[in-house]
Design an enzyme around this catalytic site. Structure first.
Site, short mmCIF file in Angstrom:
data_model
loop_
_atom_site.label_atom_id
_atom_site.label_comp_id
_atom_site.label_asym_id
_atom_site.label_seq_id
_atom_site.Cartn_x
_atom_site.Cartn_y
_atom_site.Cartn_z
N HIS A 229 37.81 29.59 52.24
CA HIS A 229 36.59 30.17 51.67
C HIS A 229 36.81 31.55 51.05
O HIS A 229 36.19 31.89 50.06
CB HIS A 229 35.45 30.22 52.70
CG HIS A 229 35.72 31.07 53.90
ND1 HIS A 229 36.54 30.66 54.92
CD2 HIS A 229 35.29 32.30 54.25
CE1 HIS A 229 36.59 31.60 55.84
NE2 HIS A 229 35.84 32.62 55.46
N ASP A 230 37.72 32.34 51.63
CA ASP A 230 37.93 33.71 51.12
C ASP A 230 39.25 33.86 50.36
O ASP A 230 39.75 34.98 50.21
CB ASP A 230 37.91 34.71 52.28
CG ASP A 230 36.48 35.19 52.57
OD1 ASP A 230 35.64 35.14 51.66
OD2 ASP A 230 36.24 35.63 53.72
N LYS A 233 40.10 36.64 47.86
CA LYS A 233 40.35 38.03 48.25
C LYS A 233 41.73 38.53 47.84
O LYS A 233 41.95 39.74 47.75
CB LYS A 233 40.20 38.20 49.76
CG LYS A 233 38.78 38.33 50.23
CD LYS A 233 38.83 38.65 51.70
CE LYS A 233 37.46 38.76 52.33
NZ LYS A 233 37.61 38.91 53.79
N HIS A 258 35.27 37.95 44.81
CA HIS A 258 36.24 37.09 45.49
C HIS A 258 35.78 35.63 45.48
O HIS A 258 36.59 34.72 45.53
CB HIS A 258 36.54 37.58 46.92
CG HIS A 258 35.49 37.27 47.95
ND1 HIS A 258 34.37 38.02 48.14
CD2 HIS A 258 35.41 36.26 48.87
CE1 HIS A 258 33.65 37.51 49.13
NE2 HIS A 258 34.26 36.43 49.59
N HIS A 284 30.00 30.28 49.18
CA HIS A 284 29.79 30.58 50.61
C HIS A 284 29.00 31.87 50.85
O HIS A 284 28.61 32.15 51.98
CB HIS A 284 31.12 30.59 51.38
CG HIS A 284 32.01 31.76 51.14
ND1 HIS A 284 32.80 31.87 50.02
CD2 HIS A 284 32.24 32.89 51.87
CE1 HIS A 284 33.48 33.00 50.07
NE2 HIS A 284 33.15 33.65 51.18
N HIS A 285 28.75 32.67 49.79
CA HIS A 285 27.87 33.83 49.97
C HIS A 285 26.52 33.64 49.28
O HIS A 285 25.74 34.60 49.17
CB HIS A 285 28.54 35.11 49.45
CG HIS A 285 29.66 35.57 50.33
ND1 HIS A 285 29.45 36.10 51.59
CD2 HIS A 285 31.01 35.58 50.15
CE1 HIS A 285 30.62 36.42 52.13
NE2 HIS A 285 31.58 36.11 51.28
N ASP A 313 30.92 30.55 59.28
CA ASP A 313 31.66 31.80 59.03
C ASP A 313 30.95 32.98 59.71
O ASP A 313 31.58 33.76 60.43
CB ASP A 313 31.73 32.01 57.51
CG ASP A 313 32.70 33.11 57.12
OD1 ASP A 313 33.66 33.35 57.87
OD2 ASP A 313 32.49 33.71 56.05
FE LIG Z 1 33.67 35.66 51.61
FE LIG Z 2 35.43 34.27 56.89
#
Ligand SMILES: [Fe+2]
Ligand SMILES: [Fe+2]
Length: 395
Positions: A229-230, A233, A258, A284-285, A313
């Site tokens: 998911h990240d 980054k 990200h 996811h955000h 998360d």
């Molecule tokens: Fe994230």
């Molecule tokens: Fe996370």
């Protein structure tokens, strides 16, 4: 029963055996189907299918003990099965406990008492030993030569299916390893407990996916895609990602990207898992009420996998200790998440979180236990993956 009837009955059982094993592609299901059928056909009380782990020179099998599946490992050469795997020859014992080759480990683990034992090697296409078929405690008397012949036929029938399922499993595991490693790379700079977070949140995601009625395969896919998911980054500069204080508005805008970077990195993948990961990375955000980023998607417009992962998360972040906060207890975390249902989170996913509390707590405890034992990487994603993690991640 007459000779002829007996023969017909056995033929029918063999045909059914062939049909059942041809229909199953997953190794763990395949092995339990085989064990169940072989037991029936040979009128034995138990059947254990051991597979050879060439890498470690061990046999392994899954055994149920105390309601939990455990992996039992047997060094090559130890026990009746170990002997059969090593020598390639069959063993037929009227009383296992009277034979020096017998090893008590399995009986000790399961509380079972073995009497008669028949074990034959399971051989692959090129005569290579793949594992061992072992049947225990014939209902009447000891195993006969005819039983041995029958068990050989069953093993021959099963061999190519087991070989294929094993290859498929290996392929899937190497795919998963790559995904995990990619995810670790992405979070390596800013989080020291990355591996733990990824493992836990992905297990939570699977539980939530199951609870949301997504089905076993899809839930498993979500579990394996969630750690990415990240991944975006990696494209965020250190000056922002590692900044100790609060971010300026411009820095925050950059940080939000990200999600976009992640989806760009994963875009147009051929792999089903990576496509799913792309969808999770970008959304996811997003928030259920439409106030999230990057696109301000609302409600059902946010893909279900992303709605699930955002709950998993945040839930894990809350129940974990971080530099800036202590760990919350489960109830506090749940209370917070339900206060944000309809706002940040899909209320149905939050409901699932509450109704699956026991499972979540179990998963959390299991991961923590494994971590405490210094075996974070060996935590079970599922039983076959445990082996994979042992082989590949620790070394
Ligand atoms: Fe994230
Ligand atoms: Fe996370």
């Amino acid at each position: 029963m007459g000779r002829r009837q007996d023969l017909e009955k056995r033929q029918a059982l063999l045909a059914q055996f062939g049909r059942l094993i041809a229909a199953e592609k997953r190794l763990d299901n395949l092995l339990s189907i085989i064990a169940g059928e072989v037991r029936k056909i040979l009128s034995a009380d138990r059947c254990t299918v051991y597979l050879l782990d060439n890498y470690k020179g061990e046999l392994w099998t899954k055994v149920a003990s105390g309601g939990e599946d455990q992996i039992l490992r047997l060094p090559l050469g130890r026990g009746v099965a170990g002997f059969v795997a090593k020598t390639g020859s069959a063993v037929n014992l009227r009383d296992g406990y009277r034979d020096s080759r017998f090893s008590y480990e399995l009986d000790e683990l399961t509380g079972y008492k073995t009497k008669s034992v028949l074990a034959i090697p399971l051989k692959g296409a090129e005569g290579r030993v793949l594992g061992v078929f072992e049947v225990l405690n014939k209902t009447k008397g000891a195993f006969t030569e005819e039983d041995e012949g029958l068990l050989r036929i069953l093993a021959t029938m099963a061999a190519s299916f087991i070989e294929n399922a094993t290859l498929y499993d290996e392929l899937r595991r190497s795919h998963l390893e790559t995904i995990y490693r990619m995810a670790l790379v992405a979070e390596f700079r800013d989080q020291k407990d990355t591996a733990r977070h990824l493992r836990r949140m992905s297990r939570f995601a699977e539980i939530l996916a199951r609870g949301s009625g997504l089905g076993r395969d899809r839930a498993e896919d979500i579990r394996y895609a969630a750690p990415l998911h990240d991944v975006g980054k990696v494209a965020i500069p250190d000056s922002i990602l590692l900044k100790p204080g609060a971010l300026t508005p411009q820095e925050y805008e950059e940080m939000k990207k990200h999600t976009i970077y992640g989806s760009q990195m994963l875009a147009n993948a051929e792999s089903r898992l990576l496509r799913l990961a792309a969808s999770i990375a970008v959304a996811h955000h997003e928030r259920y009420d439409g106030t999230g980023y990057p696109y301000g998607l609302k409600g059902e417009k946010i893909p279900i996998e992303a709605r699930i992962v955002s709950v998993a998360d945040v839930f894990d972040a809350l129940v974990s200790k971080r530099v800036y906060k202590g760990a919350w207890d489960i109830d506090e975390a749940m209370k917070y998440l339900s206060s944000q249902a309809d706002k940040l989170f899909d209320p149905r996913v939050v409901d699932v979180l509450e109704s699956r509390k026991n499972e979540l707590v179990e998963a959390l405890e299991e991961e923590n236990r494994l971590l405490a034992q210094g075996e974070a990487f060996e935590a079970r994603i599922h039983e076959t993956e445990a082996q994979f993690l042992k082989h590949h991640l620790k070394t």
